[in-house]
Motif scaffolding. Structure first.
Motif, short mmCIF file in Angstrom:
data_model
loop_
_atom_site.label_atom_id
_atom_site.label_comp_id
_atom_site.label_asym_id
_atom_site.label_seq_id
_atom_site.Cartn_x
_atom_site.Cartn_y
_atom_site.Cartn_z
N ALA A 28 1.08 -1.21 0.00
CA ALA A 28 0.05 -0.08 -0.02
C ALA A 28 0.63 1.39 0.12
O ALA A 28 0.56 2.22 -0.73
N TYR A 29 1.78 1.34 0.75
CA TYR A 29 2.83 2.57 0.81
C TYR A 29 3.51 2.68 -0.33
O TYR A 29 3.62 4.11 -0.80
N LEU A 30 4.06 1.75 -1.09
CA LEU A 30 4.73 1.66 -2.17
C LEU A 30 3.79 2.15 -3.25
O LEU A 30 4.19 3.04 -3.98
N VAL A 31 2.69 1.69 -3.50
CA VAL A 31 1.64 2.15 -4.34
C VAL A 31 1.56 3.68 -4.23
O VAL A 31 1.57 4.69 -5.28
N GLU A 32 1.45 4.36 -2.96
CA GLU A 32 1.01 5.87 -2.96
C GLU A 32 2.38 6.57 -3.03
O GLU A 32 2.28 7.49 -3.54
N VAL A 33 3.51 5.96 -2.77
CA VAL A 33 4.73 6.61 -3.15
C VAL A 33 4.59 6.90 -4.80
O VAL A 33 5.11 8.06 -5.32
N LEU A 34 4.50 5.86 -5.38
CA LEU A 34 4.62 5.65 -6.95
C LEU A 34 3.66 6.74 -7.45
O LEU A 34 3.86 7.53 -8.50
N ARG A 35 2.28 6.67 -6.88
CA ARG A 35 1.16 7.73 -7.25
C ARG A 35 1.63 9.24 -7.30
O ARG A 35 1.50 10.04 -8.06
N HIS A 36 2.40 9.46 -5.85
CA HIS A 36 2.88 10.77 -5.42
C HIS A 36 3.88 11.18 -6.66
O HIS A 36 3.67 12.26 -7.24
N ILE A 37 4.77 10.32 -6.92
CA ILE A 37 5.85 10.52 -7.85
C ILE A 37 5.19 10.85 -9.39
O ILE A 37 5.56 11.77 -9.97
N TYR A 38 4.09 10.22 -9.79
CA TYR A 38 3.64 10.13 -10.94
C TYR A 38 2.79 11.71 -11.20
O TYR A 38 3.09 12.26 -11.88
N ARG A 39 2.10 11.91 -10.17
CA ARG A 39 1.23 13.20 -10.07
C ARG A 39 2.40 14.32 -10.20
O ARG A 39 2.06 15.23 -10.73
N PHE A 40 3.37 14.22 -9.32
CA PHE A 40 4.32 15.47 -9.25
C PHE A 40 4.97 15.63 -10.61
O PHE A 40 5.28 16.94 -11.11
N LEU A 41 5.36 14.58 -11.31
CA LEU A 41 5.91 14.69 -12.37
C LEU A 41 4.98 15.25 -13.59
O LEU A 41 5.24 16.03 -14.52
N LYS A 42 3.89 14.70 -13.58
CA LYS A 42 3.01 15.17 -14.72
C LYS A 42 2.14 16.44 -14.26
O LYS A 42 2.22 17.05 -15.39
N GLU A 43 1.67 16.84 -13.07
CA GLU A 43 1.18 17.90 -12.97
C GLU A 43 2.09 19.21 -12.57
O GLU A 43 1.89 20.15 -13.16
N ASP A 44 3.04 18.93 -11.67
CA ASP A 44 3.85 19.89 -11.18
C ASP A 44 4.99 20.34 -12.11
O ASP A 44 5.58 21.29 -12.60
N GLN A 45 5.50 19.19 -12.73
CA GLN A 45 6.72 19.34 -13.66
C GLN A 45 6.26 19.09 -15.14
O GLN A 45 6.94 19.69 -16.02
N GLY A 46 4.98 19.00 -15.38
CA GLY A 46 4.40 19.09 -16.87
C GLY A 46 5.22 18.13 -17.63
O GLY A 46 5.31 18.61 -18.89
N MET A 47 5.64 16.87 -17.41
CA MET A 47 6.13 16.12 -18.07
C MET A 47 5.60 15.27 -19.19
O MET A 47 6.27 14.49 -19.98
N GLY A 48 4.16 15.14 -18.99
CA GLY A 48 3.30 14.50 -19.79
C GLY A 48 3.60 12.78 -19.83
O GLY A 48 3.65 12.37 -18.74
N ASP A 49 3.62 12.35 -21.09
CA ASP A 49 3.83 10.77 -21.00
C ASP A 49 5.17 10.43 -20.61
O ASP A 49 5.33 9.34 -20.10
#
Length: 329
Positions: A28-49
């Protein structure tokens, strides 16, 4: 904490940040860490795909999980596999791709074994040996700076043996505080705290420990040495005491209202029996001019002010919502 206290501006998404859940269970915690990384890269950093690819790389190379029991270990792999599939970057069996989750005892293997120990260690199944070697490489070579999760609590775990004994022994002496009393240090979660503290403070040189655990260590008579040590070595300590204890408070607030566990659900309204707390312990890299900066810090009288302690109580049925509100802010 990574951004504000350690100056790592991309936080968990920074490729230098190696993360470990040493008792990952079903992931469960690993999933949330990866979700957080994904959201940060996509939304905050604008890295798209590209955010999907970098998240997959993190799941394979720097977000680690250790688990001792085979059944949750398998489920954790399934969980991360499904997560990456939902990001359209599934693991490829043909390329032997896997999530960085390993079947191992997180409390042992952090130091290379002696040659004699290597000779005595045999595995009837080759895959088990490969799993141990991969886990030991992470323990001994990776600079882990975030250790998080929900370590198992078992007050009847018994006295630790062999390598695990040193983990609990570290908290059995004090300098100024009263000597520990009782058998509380034999609880399994204490060994995970010490393993994490030793990894961050004595090996990595900076980092963060963030566990939700039994809250008995906050005021129990057995844990005076543990609390004193944390005042000595950590630069900041943040504790959210979630209460919800059956034995000390009867799962009631000071006003007499219901105070269920933060782990309560619609189908299990009381949750677990013991009270819990989230502790986030931060150790910042020390001044290189000091010959032994850790010893210098420990030589000063421990105090809440020196350690930068932040503590609060959360009570009642809405404590989970209060925590989420704090995270949103």
């Amino acid at each position: 904490a990574l951004r504000e206290e350690l100056g790592i501006h991309n936080g968990l998404a920074d490729p230098r940040v190696f993360v470990l859940d040493p008792c990952c269970g079903t992931g469960a915690y690993l999933v949330e860490v990866l979700r957080h990384i994904y959201r940060f890269l996509k939304e905050d950093q604008g890295m798209g795909d590209l955010s999907q690819l970098y998240t997959k790389q993190a799941a394979q190379e720097r977000v680690f999980g250790f688990e001792l029991l085979p059944a949750p270990f398998v489920v954790a792999h399934l969980q991360l596999g499904l997560l990456l599939q939902s990001f359209d970057v599934p693991l490829d069996d043909a390329k032997n791709e896997r999530a960085a989750i390993y079947l191992t005892n997180a409390l042992t293997g952090w130091e290379p074994p002696s040659e004699e120990a290597k000779k005595q260690l045999t595995f009837p199944i080759a895959e088990f040996q490969a799993e141990k070697e991969a886990a030991d490489q992470i323990k001994q070579e990776k600079r882990i700076i975030v250790i998080l999760g929900n370590p198992p609590y078992n007050g009847f775990a018994g006295v630790a043996v062999e390598e695990e004994r040193d983990l609990s022994n570290a908290y059995r002496t004090t300098k100024r505080a009263p000597a520990p009393q009782g058998q509380g240090l034999n609880d399994l979660y204490i060994r995970f705290f010490r393993m994490a503290e030793r990894r961050i403070v004595e090996k990595s040189g900076e980092g963060i420990v963030s566990f939700i655990s039994n809250y008995s260590w906050l005021d129990g008579l057995s844990f005076t040495g543990m609390r004193e040590r944390y005042l000595e070595v950590f630069d900041s300590i943040t504790v959210d005491c979630l209460n919800g204890d059956k034995y000390k408070t009867g799962k009631l607030t000071p006003e007499g209202d219901p105070d269920p566990s933060v782990f309560s659900t619609e189908f299990n309204r009381e949750g677990i029996q013991v009270g819990t707390a989230i502790a986030t312990l931060v150790f910042r890299s020390q001044n290189e001019e000091d010959e032994d900066p850790i010893q210098k810090k420990r030589s000063a009288p421990p105090s809440a002010a020196a350690a930068g302690i932040s503590f609060r109580h959360l009570w009642g049925k809405n404590k989970r919502a209060e925590l989420l509100k704090t995270l949103d802010q």
